[in-house]
Design an enzyme around this catalytic site. Structure first.
Site, PDB file in Angstrom:
ATOM      1  N   ARG A 259       0.837  -1.204   0.000  1.00 10.13           N
ATOM      2  CA  ARG A 259       0.000   0.000   0.000  1.00 10.13           C
ATOM      3  C   ARG A 259       0.866   1.246   0.000  1.00 10.13           C
ATOM      4  O   ARG A 259       1.897   1.276   0.667  1.00 10.13           O
ATOM      5  CB  ARG A 259      -0.875   0.033   1.250  1.00 10.13           C
ATOM      6  N   GLY A 260       0.449   2.237  -0.685  1.00  3.41           N
ATOM      7  CA  GLY A 260       1.117   3.530  -0.552  1.00  3.41           C
ATOM      8  C   GLY A 260       2.133   3.842  -1.634  1.00  3.41           C
ATOM      9  O   GLY A 260       2.874   4.796  -1.517  1.00  3.41           O
ATOM     10  N   CYS A 261       2.167   3.019  -2.680  1.00  6.79           N
ATOM     11  CA  CYS A 261       3.038   3.338  -3.800  1.00  6.79           C
ATOM     12  C   CYS A 261       2.149   3.778  -4.962  1.00  6.79           C
ATOM     13  O   CYS A 261       1.103   3.188  -5.205  1.00  6.79           O
ATOM     14  CB  CYS A 261       3.822   2.120  -4.265  1.00  6.79           C
ATOM     15  N   GLU A 262       2.593   4.754  -5.712  1.00  9.30           N
ATOM     16  CA  GLU A 262       1.787   5.192  -6.857  1.00  9.30           C
ATOM     17  C   GLU A 262       1.786   4.087  -7.924  1.00  9.30           C
ATOM     18  O   GLU A 262       0.762   3.775  -8.491  1.00  9.30           O
ATOM     19  CB  GLU A 262       2.288   6.532  -7.405  1.00  9.30           C
ATOM     20  N   SER A 263       2.958   3.466  -8.162  1.00 14.10           N
ATOM     21  CA  SER A 263       2.998   2.281  -9.038  1.00 14.10           C
ATOM     22  C   SER A 263       2.922   1.048  -8.142  1.00 14.10           C
ATOM     23  O   SER A 263       3.725   0.918  -7.233  1.00 14.10           O
ATOM     24  CB  SER A 263       4.307   2.212  -9.830  1.00 14.10           C
TER      25      SER A 263
END
Ligand SMILES: Cc1ncc(COP(=O)(O)O)c(C=O)c1O
Ligand SMILES: Cc1ncc(COP(=O)(O)O)c(C=O)c1O
Lengths: 401, 135, 401, 135
Positions: D50-54
């Site tokens: 969770r929490g990555c743009e990719s």
């Protein structure tokens, strides 16, 4: 490429300083650089001695209140609102939409429908989605097709007897296509559907006229409009104030209270609980005043000429443009290249563009894309910025492909 | 523009004769003292003007087409301000009221600061209340 | 009267300019003047070129994000929070309390009780009152007696098995009496009662230590703390994050969403919907840094000496002091004089003090007073300010009595 | 401080030999290419960080006390970054992981900017995810 020079560029110290450190600012749709007029107003407000507004009757208090209310009047004038009581100062577009999703909660019965476009920014989706979940409403989406197009002309076909609210943006922060919403808003009004316009991007490139649009509510953010961050506007049509119930509660937003009960004031004060961002409101008004002093046609022509150069350069390079952009910004991908990789290598070269899903995840799911790189323009950009971008793009693609 | 009554002319010259804030304050106190009070029985929620930090009561009638307004508050200087407001609008018609430039009246009296947009002294709320009642 | 000179006064351009226009600022409890360090930080942020935070990975974006997160760290350090994830940037105390009254809504069942002191500012009363109305809770009030005193030592007697939350301020903006809340907060924790501390006034005069206080939540406003307006802090105890459900929704505060559902991020980002007031957060941190550089004991001694002079002068004149003030501010009335009249004539003489009910209407109902005049002090005041005030007071009383 | 493995030493000298962003980028792409992929079947919600743009996927095991980590993503440069992260922490013990100064590692590689507090590239989220999983 013809050389386009912005006659307003030198008024933006931030653009100068970014340039001096090798940075080219092409992310104005995220936030815009600030003109000297804004900085001067901000500094002057703080330097002359501050006071809280609408509280004490001492002279600094009167002066601050006057300046704050003049800022409201200027915002009303800028939006062509009939009355400054229609203007609530918010923290920004997001707060404006959250406010509405609570203030209007009393207007819905279980099973009622809220209609949104499929390209809305999270800020104009999630507050309504949460409202729908809280009150068992249906969230209906005007579908975006695989090309990023939406048939605004037939959007009213989605209205039915349960439709209570339409929330839509005239200019998406991803698609960059300007929609004329007037006919749709008129149809909504004819069917007593409440209309909310997310003007966060639109207001930057077309001076809004809320009376001509004839929407019920309009929101925008100062920071995208060359003003300070942390302030925005919510316009409420004078005949719709009665629909709104107070949301946040505090100090001076009430007429009277006891330990166990309270009556809120009318708009706008009843919706501005707590000490507002006074300096920001005043500096935002100074920004709007500065904007009003510009030749609107010249600004638009300059932006449009830049846009054409941008589109042309991307097309020449066979970039995959998302949707049918015609205004201010273009989102695109290079064939077979992940947008994050492209954004990464552009940023290595001092090109400030944004890669990703741009707070519109559902739109990207719909388009079947992992994201896109967005180049967005403002009145201070020159074609030299685009040249730097294209040079960096070519270099990045050389490495990536 | 509705014309000034003889009483208003009189008030105007009294205030214009004041060359210090102290004299103006004393004059306001005098005006306030002369204003009839609204009795405790008549001080009801219906007659309370919303939006003033110090409660202001208002009784409003139209007799033979002209306005009969009573205003009262416990703060003495505010009461004086209410009195000079009444000097200007007492007994005129509702139509004339719409024409009166209250800002100008207070400016001429040297009291323009009392009409600030701040809610604190409530004079604005009083004027708005009267206008709304008649609208 | 002994001459007390603030060694920090010259660092406040607003105080200088107010003085130049004949104004004496004794309304710092409403909002405080700003030190040069704050203005410099604000201007510098805007001048060097802005960027949105937590969005793009370009260099201006990284720089802004870093500065914004450093501001959060500094705020955490200043409050002695164990972790900067415990700090949410808000618009101010009022927003912080409204946020909590929604974020904690899931912690109550109908019939549960919320306990407040009788002297709370509207901002720490009305959000709870509205929550109580929405969810059929009982709002209980720790009574203030006719002298404005509250028995903090026995406040825990008001706890019962239904008490779910205690919201209280260590320093009232009307009574100016500092309460040591630690024993009460410890008793609340022992009974699993959620504790909310309104530190709006307290934080200005005592550097808060949230670990020592051991409260669950703590709120304050920048603008009273010599910082910019439109920003504030909400501290949430690391073990209580799970109690909070998201309130406002928007852009980057979510992890993932579709048209019909969304998952919010954890604290703090999940509670900071929309573009935050970046410049304000950074300038607030610069203010806190400046405050940290001062000799805390010297500041407190100076304020206390001024307070003593103020109290003495009022007592000598037989003014009726509200409550038992011991810190930073005194509310009072002159016998037989309406506070509005006194405030009016003080303001005519350039003395900026506030008259009225100070956003604490129920307290004044309880005290049977129409209001009071409040003189409030800050670190930049000199005893010359008090002398000017007393001179004006004598003059006003001469006219009014 | 846990010591650098021979592989890490090798990586370090490779990156320190790069004197331009282009060379570093090409090297990152090479590292990314050499990293094993996580199959589509294994790319499940449970394995998503969770929490990555990719989106970044993570499979984490402890074998004989040492960490076996697989990381994958569709963005090639990020994948390269994940690869050089793994060079540093693959095969060490959870206790050693707690000692590793990841910031220092990326700084030595000339990649410190990739560890910014911004959520956009997600490298921080990956590190945090691994630490939390092991905590
Ligand atoms: C179309 C649109 N709506 C809403 C927003 C949210 O604006 P803010 O972050 O200023 O609240 C944005 C900004 O990204 C936007 O582009
Ligand atoms: C004790 C107390 N609580 C809350 C507030 C509200 O603060 P703000 O207006 O900054 O939200 C104030 C300010 O007047 C206060 O004094």
């Amino acid at each position: 490429m013809q050389q386009l020079h912005s006659p307003w560029r030198h008024l933006f110290p931030g653009i100068q300083q970014l340039n001096d450190t090798g940075q080219v600012w092409l992310d104005s749709a995220a936030t815009a650089q600030k003109p000297q007029a804004m900085l001067d107003a901000l500094l002057q407000y703080y330097q002359q001695g501050v006071a809280n507004v609408h509280r004490a009757q001492h002279q600094p208090g009167e002066r601050a209140t006057l300046a704050f209310e003049q800022a409201r009047q200027l915002a009303a004038h800028w939006l062509n609102a009939s009355n400054s009581d229609c203007i609530i100062f918010t923290k920004g577009t997001t707060e404006g939409l959250n406010l509405l999703s609570h203030a209007l909660a009393g207007q819905f019965n279980a099973g009622d429908e809220i209609l949104l476009s499929g390209y809305e920014h999270h800020a104009n989706l999630l507050p309504w989605q949460q409202l729908a979940q809280r009150q068992q409403l249906q969230l209906k989406i005007l579908p975006v097709d695989n090309n990023g197009t939406i048939e605004i002309a037939h959007a009213a076909d989605y209205f039915n007897s349960r439709t209570r609210l339409l929330a839509i943006s005239p200019l998406s922060n991803v698609l960059g296509q300007l929609h004329s919403l007037q006919p749709l808003l008129a149809q909504a009004r004819a069917q007593s559907i409440i209309t909310v316009v997310d003007g966060a991007q639109y207001a930057v490139h077309r001076q809004p006229d809320v009376q001509q649009l004839d929407c019920d509510f309009f929101v925008c953010s100062s920071h995208k409009l060359y003003g300070p961050d942390g302030v925005g506007l919510l316009y409420a049509h004078p005949e719709q104030h009665a629909l709104m119930q107070p949301w946040q509660w505090g100090g001076e937003m009430i007429e009277h209270c006891t330990y166990q009960s309270a009556q809120a004031r009318a708009l706008p004060l009843g919706f501005e609980a707590g000490t507002p961002g006074i300096a920001n409101a005043i500096a935002f008004a100074a920004t709007l005043e500065w904007l009003l002093s510009l030749d609107k046609a010249a600004v638009q022509a300059h932006e449009q000429a830049l846009f054409t150069q941008l589109k042309q350069g991307l097309t020449e390079r066979n970039m995959q443009i998302v949707g049918q952009p015609d205004t201010a910004l273009i989102s695109f991908n290079a064939p077979e290249v992940h947008p994050a990789d492209l954004a990464h290598l552009l940023s290595e070269q001092g090109i400030a563009v944004r890669g990703g899903q741009h707070c519109a995840m559902p739109l990207f799911q719909q388009l079947g894309l992992p994201g896109a790189v967005r180049v967005s323009l403002a009145l201070y950009n020159d074609s030299s910025d685009l040249q730097a971008f294209f040079q960096a793009l070519d270099k990045a693609l050389e490495i990536l492909t | 523009m509705s014309l000034l009554s003889p009483a208003a002319h009189n008030t105007l010259s009294e205030f214009q004769g004041c060359h210090s804030w102290e004299n103006r304050a004393r004059l306001l106190l005098k005006y306030g003292q002369q204003l009839a009070s609204i009795t405790h029985e008549q001080r009801q929620q219906d007659n309370l003007i919303r939006g003033c930090e110090s409660p202001v009561w208002c009784l409003l009638q139209q007799q033979d087409g002209t306005l009969q307004i009573q205003l009262d508050t416990d703060a003495r200087l505010l009461k004086g301000l209410l009195a000079v407001l009444l000097v200007r609008i007492q007994g005129i018609t509702a139509a004339d009221l719409a024409q009166v430039d209250i800002n100008d009246w207070f400016t001429q009296l040297g009291l323009s600061r009392q009409l600030s947009p701040s809610r604190s002294n409530g004079l604005n709320a009083v004027i708005q209340h009267i206008r709304t009642q008649l609208a």
